[in-house]
Design an enzyme around this catalytic site. Structure first.
Site, PDB file in Angstrom:
ATOM      1  N   CYS A  33      -2.541  -3.721   8.761  1.00 44.16           N
ATOM      2  CA  CYS A  33      -2.063  -2.371   9.107  1.00 44.16           C
ATOM      3  C   CYS A  33      -1.483  -2.367  10.521  1.00 44.16           C
ATOM      4  O   CYS A  33      -0.557  -1.605  10.800  1.00 44.16           O
ATOM      5  CB  CYS A  33      -3.192  -1.362   9.005  1.00 44.16           C
ATOM      6  SG  CYS A  33      -4.101  -1.482   7.473  1.00 44.16           S
ATOM      7  N   CYS A  37       0.817  -1.220   0.000  1.00 43.93           N
ATOM      8  CA  CYS A  37       0.000   0.000   0.000  1.00 43.93           C
ATOM      9  C   CYS A  37       0.847   1.265   0.000  1.00 43.93           C
ATOM     10  O   CYS A  37       0.345   2.354  -0.249  1.00 43.93           O
ATOM     11  CB  CYS A  37      -0.940   0.012   1.195  1.00 43.93           C
ATOM     12  SG  CYS A  37      -0.055   0.039   2.761  1.00 43.93           S
TER      13      CYS A  37
HETATM   14 FE1  FES Z   1      -1.455   0.483   4.272  1.00 44.28          FE
HETATM   15 FE2  FES Z   1      -3.276   0.260   6.081  1.00 44.28          FE
HETATM   16  S1  FES Z   1      -3.560   0.220   3.967  1.00 44.28           S
HETATM   17  S2  FES Z   1      -1.158   0.248   6.371  1.00 44.28           S
END
Ligand code: FES
Length: 128
Positions: free
Chosen positions: A109, A36
């Site tokens: 996360c 991400c």
């Molecule tokens: Fe990247 Fe939550 S989507 S840490």
């Protein structure tokens, strides 16, 4: 589709605790999630309690999603005042439980938060 975050997650996202940097930190941990692109830094200041070393102060800086910020805020609250041994045992389940749940697709996360804390402790131990 909006994710179903708990009230506790939203409180920690809107008003994060211990956000910022510690100048002259004793240890710094930095981790990133390549998928991400989120990045987190954890800064610790070490103190003593009896013979044990404890996390006297802790702050974080996170460029990330709602869950990344809320979990960073929560791990600093859970780790403050703890011995290294106890702080290193804080895992994703403990963080999620303290936040009154995290959507399953957001559990990763909280790995970022526990990994960053572990790295900050390792950094301190390496510097010694
Ligand atoms: Fe990247 Fe939550 S989507 S840490």
């Amino acid at each position: 589709m909006a994710l179903d975050y708990s009230k506790k997650v939203m409180q920690n996202f809107m008003h994060p605790k211990n956000m910022g940097e510690i100048k002259n930190a004793d240890g710094i941990g930095k981790v990133g999630n390549p998928t991400c692109g989120d990045i987190m830094w954890v800064y610790i200041k070490v103190g003593k309690k009896g013979k044990s070393e404890i996390i006297k102060d802790i702050k974080f800086k996170t460029f990330g999603c709602t869950a990344a910020i809320a979990t960073s805020s929560m791990i600093t609250q859970l780790a403050k005042g703890k011995t290294f041994e106890k702080a290193q045992k804080i895992n994703t389940k403990d963080i999620a439980k303290s936040l009154k749940g995290l959507p399953s697709i957001k559990m990763h996360c909280s790995n970022l938060a526990s990994d960053a804390l572990k790295k900050a402790i390792e950094d301190y131990q390496y510097r010694k």
